[in-house]
Design a protein around this motif. Structure first.
Motif, PDB file in Angstrom:
ATOM      1  N   MET A  93       1.323 -43.368  -2.823  1.00  0.00           N
ATOM      2  CA  MET A  93       2.115 -44.564  -2.740  1.00  0.00           C
ATOM      3  C   MET A  93       1.925 -45.360  -4.021  1.00  0.00           C
ATOM      4  N   ILE A  94       3.000 -45.954  -4.500  1.00  0.00           N
ATOM      5  CA  ILE A  94       2.959 -46.784  -5.707  1.00  0.00           C
ATOM      6  C   ILE A  94       2.786 -48.249  -5.297  1.00  0.00           C
ATOM      7  N   TYR A  95       1.904 -48.932  -6.008  1.00  0.00           N
ATOM      8  CA  TYR A  95       1.631 -50.346  -5.753  1.00  0.00           C
ATOM      9  C   TYR A  95       1.842 -51.148  -7.018  1.00  0.00           C
ATOM     10  N   GLN A  96       2.314 -52.351  -6.860  1.00  0.00           N
ATOM     11  CA  GLN A  96       2.428 -53.311  -7.961  1.00  0.00           C
ATOM     12  C   GLN A  96       1.201 -54.207  -7.887  1.00  0.00           C
ATOM     13  N   LEU A  97       0.452 -54.264  -8.970  1.00  0.00           N
ATOM     14  CA  LEU A  97      -0.747 -55.101  -9.003  1.00  0.00           C
ATOM     15  C   LEU A  97      -0.384 -56.536  -9.326  1.00  0.00           C
ATOM     16  N   GLY A  98      -1.110 -57.425  -8.728  1.00  0.00           N
ATOM     17  CA  GLY A  98      -0.966 -58.841  -9.018  1.00  0.00           C
ATOM     18  C   GLY A  98      -2.337 -59.482  -9.023  1.00  0.00           C
ATOM     19  N   TRP A  99      -2.449 -60.645  -9.609  1.00  0.00           N
ATOM     20  CA  TRP A  99      -3.706 -61.368  -9.652  1.00  0.00           C
ATOM     21  C   TRP A  99      -3.420 -62.812  -9.987  1.00  0.00           C
ATOM     22  N   THR A 100      -4.440 -63.618  -9.845  1.00  0.00           N
ATOM     23  CA  THR A 100      -4.353 -65.034 -10.160  1.00  0.00           C
ATOM     24  C   THR A 100      -5.037 -65.279 -11.494  1.00  0.00           C
ATOM     25  N   THR A 101      -4.378 -66.016 -12.362  1.00  0.00           N
ATOM     26  CA  THR A 101      -4.955 -66.408 -13.645  1.00  0.00           C
ATOM     27  C   THR A 101      -5.177 -67.911 -13.608  1.00  0.00           C
ATOM     28  N   LEU A 102      -6.415 -68.316 -13.829  1.00  0.00           N
ATOM     29  CA  LEU A 102      -6.767 -69.736 -13.761  1.00  0.00           C
ATOM     30  C   LEU A 102      -7.461 -70.198 -15.035  1.00  0.00           C
ATOM     31  N   PRO A 103      -7.188 -71.436 -15.456  1.00  0.00           N
ATOM     32  CA  PRO A 103      -7.885 -71.974 -16.623  1.00  0.00           C
ATOM     33  C   PRO A 103      -9.299 -72.401 -16.254  1.00  0.00           C
ATOM     34  N   GLY A 104     -10.174 -72.345 -17.221  1.00  0.00           N
ATOM     35  CA  GLY A 104     -11.545 -72.796 -17.018  1.00  0.00           C
ATOM     36  C   GLY A 104     -12.078 -73.364 -18.314  1.00  0.00           C
ATOM     37  N   LEU A 105     -13.286 -73.854 -18.281  1.00  0.00           N
ATOM     38  CA  LEU A 105     -13.887 -74.450 -19.470  1.00  0.00           C
ATOM     39  C   LEU A 105     -14.137 -73.426 -20.570  1.00  0.00           C
ATOM     40  N   ARG A 106     -14.376 -72.175 -20.189  1.00  0.00           N
ATOM     41  CA  ARG A 106     -14.669 -71.130 -21.173  1.00  0.00           C
ATOM     42  C   ARG A 106     -13.473 -70.215 -21.406  1.00  0.00           C
ATOM     43  N   GLY A 107     -12.310 -70.547 -20.895  1.00  0.00           N
ATOM     44  CA  GLY A 107     -11.126 -69.724 -21.085  1.00  0.00           C
ATOM     45  C   GLY A 107     -10.487 -69.356 -19.754  1.00  0.00           C
ATOM     46  N   LEU A 108      -9.478 -68.514 -19.808  1.00  0.00           N
ATOM     47  CA  LEU A 108      -8.758 -68.095 -18.607  1.00  0.00           C
ATOM     48  C   LEU A 108      -9.549 -67.032 -17.850  1.00  0.00           C
ATOM     49  N   SER A 109      -9.516 -67.135 -16.523  1.00  0.00           N
ATOM     50  CA  SER A 109     -10.132 -66.106 -15.693  1.00  0.00           C
ATOM     51  C   SER A 109      -9.050 -65.435 -14.861  1.00  0.00           C
ATOM     52  N   VAL A 110      -9.285 -64.192 -14.494  1.00  0.00           N
ATOM     53  CA  VAL A 110      -8.380 -63.468 -13.611  1.00  0.00           C
ATOM     54  C   VAL A 110      -9.172 -63.052 -12.373  1.00  0.00           C
ATOM     55  N   SER A 111      -8.554 -63.217 -11.205  1.00  0.00           N
ATOM     56  CA  SER A 111      -9.227 -62.891  -9.957  1.00  0.00           C
ATOM     57  C   SER A 111      -8.181 -62.723  -8.854  1.00  0.00           C
ATOM     58  N   GLU A 112      -8.663 -62.552  -7.650  1.00  0.00           N
ATOM     59  CA  GLU A 112      -7.798 -62.405  -6.471  1.00  0.00           C
ATOM     60  C   GLU A 112      -6.775 -61.288  -6.679  1.00  0.00           C
ATOM     61  N   PHE A 113      -7.279 -60.132  -7.089  1.00  0.00           N
ATOM     62  CA  PHE A 113      -6.414 -58.985  -7.323  1.00  0.00           C
ATOM     63  C   PHE A 113      -5.813 -58.514  -6.005  1.00  0.00           C
ATOM     64  N   ARG A 114      -4.553 -58.077  -6.065  1.00  0.00           N
ATOM     65  CA  ARG A 114      -3.864 -57.569  -4.891  1.00  0.00           C
ATOM     66  C   ARG A 114      -2.958 -56.417  -5.309  1.00  0.00           C
ATOM     67  N   ALA A 115      -2.650 -55.557  -4.363  1.00  0.00           N
ATOM     68  CA  ALA A 115      -1.779 -54.414  -4.610  1.00  0.00           C
ATOM     69  C   ALA A 115      -0.720 -54.392  -3.513  1.00  0.00           C
ATOM     70  N   THR A 116       0.535 -54.558  -3.917  1.00  0.00           N
ATOM     71  CA  THR A 116       1.648 -54.616  -2.983  1.00  0.00           C
ATOM     72  C   THR A 116       2.479 -53.339  -3.111  1.00  0.00           C
ATOM     73  N   PRO A 117       2.730 -52.660  -1.984  1.00  0.00           N
ATOM     74  CA  PRO A 117       3.558 -51.447  -2.059  1.00  0.00           C
ATOM     75  C   PRO A 117       4.927 -51.764  -2.662  1.00  0.00           C
ATOM     76  N   THR A 118       5.436 -50.831  -3.475  1.00  0.00           N
ATOM     77  CA  THR A 118       6.737 -51.050  -4.105  1.00  0.00           C
ATOM     78  C   THR A 118       7.497 -49.740  -4.227  1.00  0.00           C
ATOM     79  N   ALA A 119       8.792 -49.838  -4.095  1.00  0.00           N
ATOM     80  CA  ALA A 119       9.663 -48.685  -4.318  1.00  0.00           C
ATOM     81  C   ALA A 119      10.240 -48.727  -5.732  1.00  0.00           C
ATOM     82  N   ALA A 120      10.097 -49.878  -6.393  1.00  0.00           N
ATOM     83  CA  ALA A 120      10.633 -50.066  -7.745  1.00  0.00           C
ATOM     84  C   ALA A 120       9.536 -50.605  -8.661  1.00  0.00           C
ATOM     85  N   PRO A 121       8.635 -49.733  -9.141  1.00  0.00           N
ATOM     86  CA  PRO A 121       7.551 -50.198 -10.010  1.00  0.00           C
ATOM     87  C   PRO A 121       8.075 -50.824 -11.294  1.00  0.00           C
ATOM     88  N   ASP A 122       7.418 -51.880 -11.728  1.00  0.00           N
ATOM     89  CA  ASP A 122       7.814 -52.594 -12.938  1.00  0.00           C
ATOM     90  C   ASP A 122       6.640 -52.598 -13.916  1.00  0.00           C
TER      91      ASP A 122
END
Length: 82
Positions: free
Chosen positions: A1-30
């Protein structure tokens, strides 16, 4: 199965952080505007989400493009190592 990855990007004092990764099933990968990845089953998907969350927990980025490119490169490298 193909999944589209997503995540949250948040600002912080030391730079941007990425977290809360998720994978949503997709029929049309981008792969132009996102990261699409195939998993054999839900267990592999869940394992990947734990790995990527741990990998990026302490990392900080100077801009959103750098964060996106780094996450995408990590996902592609992880999948090719399988």
């Amino acid at each position: 199965m193909i999944y589209q990855l997503g995540w949250t990007t948040l600002p912080g004092l030391r730079g941007l952080s990425v977290s809360e990764f998720r994978a949503t099933p997709t029929a049309a990968p981008d792969n132009e505007k996102g990261v699409a990845i195939g998993f054999a089953d839900e267990a592999e998907r869940d394992s990947f989400l734990r790995i990527i969350e741990a990998e990026f927990a302490a990392r900080r980025f100077s801009n959103a493009a750098d964060a996106f490119d780094t996450v995408k490169a990590f996902a592609v490298a992880w999948k090719s190592s399988r």
